[in-house]
Design an enzyme around this catalytic site. Structure first.
Site, PDB file in Angstrom:
ATOM      1  N   THR A   1      -4.927   2.195  10.247  1.00 26.02           N
ATOM      2  CA  THR A   1      -4.091   3.067  10.853  1.00 26.02           C
ATOM      3  C   THR A   1      -4.780   4.067  11.891  1.00 26.02           C
ATOM      4  OG1 THR A   1      -2.845   2.845   8.920  1.00 26.02           O
ATOM      5  CG2 THR A   1      -2.457   4.624  10.426  1.00 26.02           C
TER       6      THR A   1
ATOM      7  N   GLU B   1       0.796  -1.030  -0.036  1.00 24.40           N
ATOM      8  CA  GLU B   1      -0.142   0.234  -0.101  1.00 24.40           C
ATOM      9  C   GLU B   1       0.887   0.954   0.009  1.00 24.40           C
ATOM     10  OE1 GLU B   1      -3.084   2.288   2.790  1.00 24.40           O
ATOM     11  OE2 GLU B   1      -2.492   0.558   3.405  1.00 24.40           O
TER      12      GLU B   1
ATOM     13  N   ASP C   1      -0.841  -4.933   2.868  1.00 24.90           N
ATOM     14  CA  ASP C   1      -1.558  -4.001   3.742  1.00 24.90           C
ATOM     15  C   ASP C   1      -0.983  -3.896   4.907  1.00 24.90           C
ATOM     16  OD1 ASP C   1      -2.714  -1.703   5.004  1.00 24.90           O
ATOM     17  OD2 ASP C   1      -4.846  -2.432   4.162  1.00 24.90           O
TER      18      ASP C   1
ATOM     19  N   ASP D   1      -6.969  -3.233   0.763  1.00 24.70           N
ATOM     20  CA  ASP D   1      -8.021  -3.573   2.065  1.00 24.70           C
ATOM     21  C   ASP D   1      -8.620  -4.813   2.100  1.00 24.70           C
ATOM     22  OD1 ASP D   1      -7.387  -0.640   2.810  1.00 24.70           O
ATOM     23  OD2 ASP D   1      -8.881  -0.031   1.449  1.00 24.70           O
TER      24      ASP D   1
ATOM     25  N   ILE E   1      -0.622  -2.087   7.878  1.00 22.50           N
ATOM     26  CA  ILE E   1      -1.450  -1.738   8.874  1.00 22.50           C
ATOM     27  C   ILE E   1      -2.945  -1.422   8.345  1.00 22.50           C
ATOM     28  CG2 ILE E   1      -2.322  -0.590  10.975  1.00 22.50           C
ATOM     29  CD1 ILE E   1       0.505   0.351  11.351  1.00 22.50           C
ATOM     30  N   ASP E   2      -3.896  -2.142   8.310  1.00 21.06           N
ATOM     31  CA  ASP E   2      -5.186  -1.793   7.855  1.00 21.06           C
ATOM     32  C   ASP E   2      -6.191  -1.289   9.175  1.00 21.06           C
ATOM     33  OD1 ASP E   2      -7.474  -1.440   6.409  1.00 21.06           O
ATOM     34  OD2 ASP E   2      -8.106  -3.408   6.651  1.00 21.06           O
TER      35      ASP E   2
END
Length: 267
Positions: A93, A63, A88, A216, A90-91
């Site tokens: 954040t 990402e 990803d 995501d 940190i989905d």
């Protein structure tokens, strides 16, 4: 084959938890509420390096690095590359920045446009959701499946509001107002990946999100399908790489679910 990737993701998650309340830098991207931290970048870098060590002939798309290649090139790579990892770091954040649980790491392997394998890891709950195409989905090594609820009136559903798309946020809020009265209740958890994992685990009955990005739900789509659920766009059509409006369900409430969105948006 993928055991080392499991270890890498769990290690990355431990580091996120340890650093959550420290003084890491926070920046904005497309809008003031679209956040990125130094931990997003460090986590992506660590996972990328480990994947390349273990799978040197594979490509990696994260990402936080997708801007370097552009949106069109990203779609081309996902559709055509024989082995492309989508990360990803940190989905969720915003949850992470505020010290809230409900953030995840997700890593998916795409083979010529099809998700073949993926992990979603919740480092606070220490829950590892894994799916492999044709082999089902597991939570901490145990098989999981979607819920048995058949009516919206008994369904707990969830949504998300994208950080950088005003019209998508408006649609999400409009849906929230109109869907709440016909369901048991609605949750907004702050991580699309986690919400998909919860559908797969039978904790939620459906998730819908406007303006979602591929990273995501790169894993979430596979996990829901492998747990017996349905994945499609809100107009009922097949999911496309652009993912402009995405939903996943337990597969049993689909008739009512599609009807409610058709009534709101005229699909």
């Amino acid at each position: 084959m993928f055991e080392r990737i499991h270890e890498v993701v769990i290690e990355a998650g431990k580091n996120l938890v340890n650093k959550m309340n420290s003084n890491f830098t926070v920046e904005t991207k497309a809008s003031d509420i679209d956040l990125v931290t130094e931990m997003d970048k460090k986590t992506e870098k660590y996972i990328t390096e480990e994947i390349k060590k273990n799978f040197p002939d594979h490509a990696v798309l994260g990402e936080e690095t997708v801007d370097e290649i552009g949106h069109d090139k990203m779609l081309e790579m996902i559709a055509s590359h024989p082995n492309l990892w989508v990360i990803d770091p940190i989905d969720g954040t915003t949850n992470y920045v505020h010290g809230l649980p409900g953030y995840t790491i997700s890593v998916a392997l795409y083979c010529k446009g099809e998700a073949a394998y993926g992990i979603i890891y919740d480092p606070v709950a220490k829950e590892l959701f894994v799916a492999e195409r044709g082999k089902g989905a597991t939570l901490n090594g145990e098989a999981m499946c979607v819920s048995e609820h058949r009516y919206l009136s008994e369904s707990l559903v969830s949504t998300g509001l994208p950080a950088n798309n005003t019209s998508a946020r408006y649609h999400g809020l409009e849906d929230y107002v109109k869907i709440t009265p016909v369901t048991r209740d609605i949750r907004i958890l702050g991580s699309a990946a986690l919400q998909c994992a919860y559908v797969a685990a039978g904790r939620l009955d459906a998730v819908w999100i406007w303006g979602v990005n591929i990273w995501d739900i790169a894993v979430g789509r596979l996990i829901v399908e492998e747990a017996g659920g349905s994945v499609y766009q809100l107009d009922g059509s097949e999911v496309r790489f652009e993912f402009p409006h995405f939903t996943c369900t337990n597969g049993k409430i689909d008739k009512e679910w599609k009807e409610i969105f058709a009534s709101i948006h005229g699909f």
